[in-house]
Enzyme design. Structure first.
Site, PDB file in Angstrom:
ATOM      1  N   CYS A 113       0.851  -1.239  -0.317  1.00  0.00           N
ATOM      2  CA  CYS A 113      -0.222   0.359   0.060  1.00  0.00           C
ATOM      3  C   CYS A 113       1.166   1.919  -0.129  1.00  0.00           C
ATOM      4  CB  CYS A 113      -1.135  -0.311   1.338  1.00  0.00           C
ATOM      5  SG  CYS A 113      -2.124  -1.758   1.434  1.00  0.00           S
ATOM      6  N   HIS A 263      -4.345   6.407   1.978  1.00  0.00           N
ATOM      7  CA  HIS A 263      -4.992   5.569   1.725  1.00  0.00           C
ATOM      8  C   HIS A 263      -6.054   4.609   2.030  1.00  0.00           C
ATOM      9  CE1 HIS A 263      -4.555   0.766   0.387  1.00  0.00           C
ATOM     10  NE2 HIS A 263      -4.201   0.628   1.921  1.00  0.00           N
ATOM     11  N   ASN A 293     -10.618  -1.167  -1.242  1.00  0.00           N
ATOM     12  CA  ASN A 293      -8.742  -1.107  -1.742  1.00  0.00           C
ATOM     13  C   ASN A 293      -8.071  -1.695  -2.223  1.00  0.00           C
ATOM     14  OD1 ASN A 293      -5.658  -0.997  -0.260  1.00  0.00           O
ATOM     15  ND2 ASN A 293      -6.753  -1.787   1.437  1.00  0.00           N
TER      16      ASN A 293
HETATM   17  O1  UT7 Z   1      -4.912  -1.954   3.069  1.00  0.00           O
HETATM   18  C1  UT7 Z   1      -3.005  -2.749   3.788  1.00  0.00           C
HETATM   19  C2  UT7 Z   1      -3.491  -2.210   5.105  1.00  0.00           C
HETATM   20  N1  UT7 Z   1      -5.717  -2.941   5.097  1.00  0.00           N
HETATM   21  C3  UT7 Z   1      -5.653  -2.272   6.560  1.00  0.00           C
HETATM   22  O2  UT7 Z   1      -5.573  -1.064   7.261  1.00  0.00           O
HETATM   23  C4  UT7 Z   1      -7.100  -3.049   6.684  1.00  0.00           C
HETATM   24  C5  UT7 Z   1      -7.226  -3.298   8.801  1.00  0.00           C
HETATM   25  N2  UT7 Z   1      -8.458  -3.851   8.807  1.00  0.00           N
HETATM   26  C6  UT7 Z   1      -9.707  -2.834   8.852  1.00  0.00           C
HETATM   27  O3  UT7 Z   1     -10.227  -2.651   8.091  1.00  0.00           O
HETATM   28  C7  UT7 Z   1     -10.486  -4.015   9.599  1.00  0.00           C
HETATM   29  O4  UT7 Z   1      -9.830  -4.740  11.217  1.00  0.00           O
HETATM   30  C8  UT7 Z   1     -11.139  -4.899   8.498  1.00  0.00           C
HETATM   31  C9  UT7 Z   1     -13.055  -4.265   7.978  1.00  0.00           C
HETATM   32  C10 UT7 Z   1     -10.612  -6.333   8.045  1.00  0.00           C
HETATM   33  C11 UT7 Z   1     -12.302  -6.000   9.611  1.00  0.00           C
HETATM   34  O5  UT7 Z   1     -13.338  -5.069  10.665  1.00  0.00           O
HETATM   35  P1  UT7 Z   1     -13.198  -5.435  12.076  1.00  0.00           P
HETATM   36  O6  UT7 Z   1     -14.123  -4.778  12.465  1.00  0.00           O
HETATM   37  O7  UT7 Z   1     -11.996  -5.619  12.445  1.00  0.00           O
HETATM   38  O8  UT7 Z   1     -13.859  -6.980  12.457  1.00  0.00           O
HETATM   39  P2  UT7 Z   1     -13.192  -8.227  13.292  1.00  0.00           P
HETATM   40  O9  UT7 Z   1     -11.788  -8.903  12.245  1.00  0.00           O
HETATM   41  O10 UT7 Z   1     -12.532  -7.778  14.084  1.00  0.00           O
HETATM   42  O11 UT7 Z   1     -14.215  -9.348  12.912  1.00  0.00           O
HETATM   43  C12 UT7 Z   1     -15.929  -8.447  14.023  1.00  0.00           C
HETATM   44  C13 UT7 Z   1     -16.636  -9.415  13.594  1.00  0.00           C
HETATM   45  C14 UT7 Z   1     -16.119 -11.467  13.607  1.00  0.00           C
HETATM   46  O12 UT7 Z   1     -17.312 -12.021  14.132  1.00  0.00           O
HETATM   47  P3  UT7 Z   1     -17.433 -12.371  16.044  1.00  0.00           P
HETATM   48  O13 UT7 Z   1     -16.331 -12.749  15.989  1.00  0.00           O
HETATM   49  O14 UT7 Z   1     -17.372 -11.023  16.275  1.00  0.00           O
HETATM   50  O15 UT7 Z   1     -18.421 -13.553  16.219  1.00  0.00           O
HETATM   51  C15 UT7 Z   1     -15.880 -11.864  12.396  1.00  0.00           C
HETATM   52  O16 UT7 Z   1     -16.558 -13.192  11.664  1.00  0.00           O
HETATM   53  O17 UT7 Z   1     -17.129  -9.700  11.983  1.00  0.00           O
HETATM   54  C16 UT7 Z   1     -17.337 -10.557  11.287  1.00  0.00           C
HETATM   55  N3  UT7 Z   1     -16.333 -10.504   9.840  1.00  0.00           N
HETATM   56  C17 UT7 Z   1     -17.361 -10.276   9.347  1.00  0.00           C
HETATM   57  N4  UT7 Z   1     -18.572 -10.339   9.350  1.00  0.00           N
HETATM   58  C18 UT7 Z   1     -19.542 -10.631   7.838  1.00  0.00           C
HETATM   59  C19 UT7 Z   1     -14.975 -10.559   8.956  1.00  0.00           C
HETATM   60  N5  UT7 Z   1     -15.605 -10.461   8.397  1.00  0.00           N
HETATM   61  C20 UT7 Z   1     -16.442  -9.929   7.783  1.00  0.00           C
HETATM   62  C21 UT7 Z   1     -18.368  -9.892   6.811  1.00  0.00           C
HETATM   63  N6  UT7 Z   1     -18.958 -10.291   7.381  1.00  0.00           N
HETATM   64  N7  UT7 Z   1     -17.327  -9.728   5.682  1.00  0.00           N
END
Ligand code: UT7
Length: 336
Positions: A113, A263, A293
């Site tokens: 990125c 980014h 992204n």
């Molecule tokens: O470009 C390179 C740099 N990348 C970044 O900067 C990305 C940084 N990270 C993020 O943008 C976020 O962390 C994400 C968008 C990837 C994820 O969001 P989050 O709020 O951190 O979600 P999480 O991974 O902590 O997951 C929360 C919940 C989980 O369920 P439980 O364990 O709470 O029941 C996941 O299983 O959301 C669930 N989950 C989803 N649910 C529906 C994770 N992905 C999905 C999905 N649809 N696509």
């Protein structure tokens, strides 16, 4: 004073627009979750026959046109991508052939990125030393062919997308630093201690007797692995820090900047960065809602998008910052 300037910009996304609803069919996700957690509504993915260098070529043509140069004026290509056409040689080599520029050297920049900003710094050095006169700098990514399209991959696969942004970088003799277009500062950082927080483990020479081994696809090791929350927490601190550092180096203040490009990984990240740096909403150009992204492409693609909207104008002071795999983070300040 001899400096480098951005003489032209181009951007390209493939025609196929993929909605969140379409992803609901395969990824055990919902439009509501994707919009709430990331801000993404749509993204663009390529057709099967399209390669990374094809995306780059479209953006390059527009940048060449915008800079009002001839293709043959280009004396170096810098290609920032983590998704090249093939492992070897680099994607810049295929782009060079497609542009018809035999003999012109290319570099591949693989800082994910942060790649475009790293590339801008590299271009700036080559121009300032008088070594090159017309550099084609590309940020391009083709992510859609390496996403895990099973529910296992939903945390990553809803975010990433395809696209390209290009800039033509040329020398300029700065007479009036308060008015002239030129690159004022570039700031680069990396910390390999975090390499495995955002990476693709396989194929690789560090994982066993052979680079490619049976079972890599099934195990998911060929797909991007992201410690999502951890990456998020670093992105919201490193991007503001590197933006401030770049401004300090350029001897400019936050309020001097007309337009920021950060980014585009997650709208929540950018809202936090804006809040921490106290940047008014209208001074940040976001594209994550429509392009997702696109890794190394997000910043030049955003600039091209802002140019199309009439938001990016000559004479404006621009601040850019990126954060990604490595971890790497980088910033730049320039007058467009
Ligand atoms: O470009 C390179 C740099 N990348 C970044 O900067 C990305 C940084 N990270 C993020 O943008 C976020 O962390 C994400 C968008 C990837 C994820 O969001 P989050 O709020 O951190 O979600 P999480 O991974 O902590 O997951 C929360 C919940 C989980 O369920 P439980 O364990 O709470 O029941 C996941 O299983 O959301 C669930 N989950 C989803 N649910 C529906 C994770 N992905 C999905 C999905 N649809 N696509």
């Amino acid at each position: 004073m001899l400096a480098s300037r951005i003489a032209g910009i181009g951007g390209y996304v493939p025609p196929r627009c993929v909605t969140n609803k379409e992803l609901e069919q395969v990824l055990d996700t919902t439009d509501e979750w994707i919009q709430q957690r990331t801000g993404i509504q749509t993204r663009h993915w390529v057709a099967p026959e399209v390669a990374t260098s094809d995306l780059a070529l479209e953006a390059a043509k527009l940048a060449i046109n915008d800079a009002k140069i001839k293709v043959t004026d280009i004396d170096m290509i810098i290609m920032a991508t983590s998704t090249p056409d093939h492992d070897v040689p680099g994607a810049g080599c295929f782009l060079q052939a497609k542009l018809g520029l035999p003999g012109v050297p290319y570099f591949e920049v693989k800082q994910a990125c942060s790649g475009f900003v790293y590339g801008l710094s590299l271009a700036d050095q080559f121009i300032k030393t008088g070594h090159k006169k017309c550099i084609l700098l590309i940020g391009v990514e083709l992510q859609s062919k390496l996403l895990d399209m099973t529910p296992r991959g939903r945390g990553v696969s809803v975010i990433f997308a395809d696209g390209a942004g290009a800039a033509v970088i040329t020398p300029t003799d700065v007479q009036n630093p308060e008015k002239d277009s030129y690159v004022m500062s570039t700031t680069l950082h990396a910390d390999g201690a975090f390499a495995k927080e955002l990476w693709i483990p396989a194929p690789g020479t560090a994982i066993g007797p052979q680079k490619c081994m049976p079972g890599m696809i099934e195990s998911g090791d060929v797909y991007l692995q992201m410690n999502a929350r951890y990456v998020f927490s670093h992105a919201v601190t490193k991007m503001p820090a590197v933006m401030l550092e770049s401004l300090e180096q350029a001897k400019k203040k936050m309020e001097d900047v007309d337009l920021f490009f950060f980014h585009q990984a997650n709208m929540r990240i950018n809202e936090k960065v804006a809040e921490d740096l106290k940047i008014p909403r209208e001074k940040i150009h976001n594209t994550i809602h429509k392009f997702g992204n696109t890794t190394a492409a997000t910043i030049p693609l955003g600039m091209w998008d802002a140019l199309q909207e009439g938001k990016l104008k000559r004479g404006q002071l621009i601040g850019v910052a990126a954060f990604g795999a490595g971890f790497t983070w980088a910033g730049a300040v320039f007058r467009y």
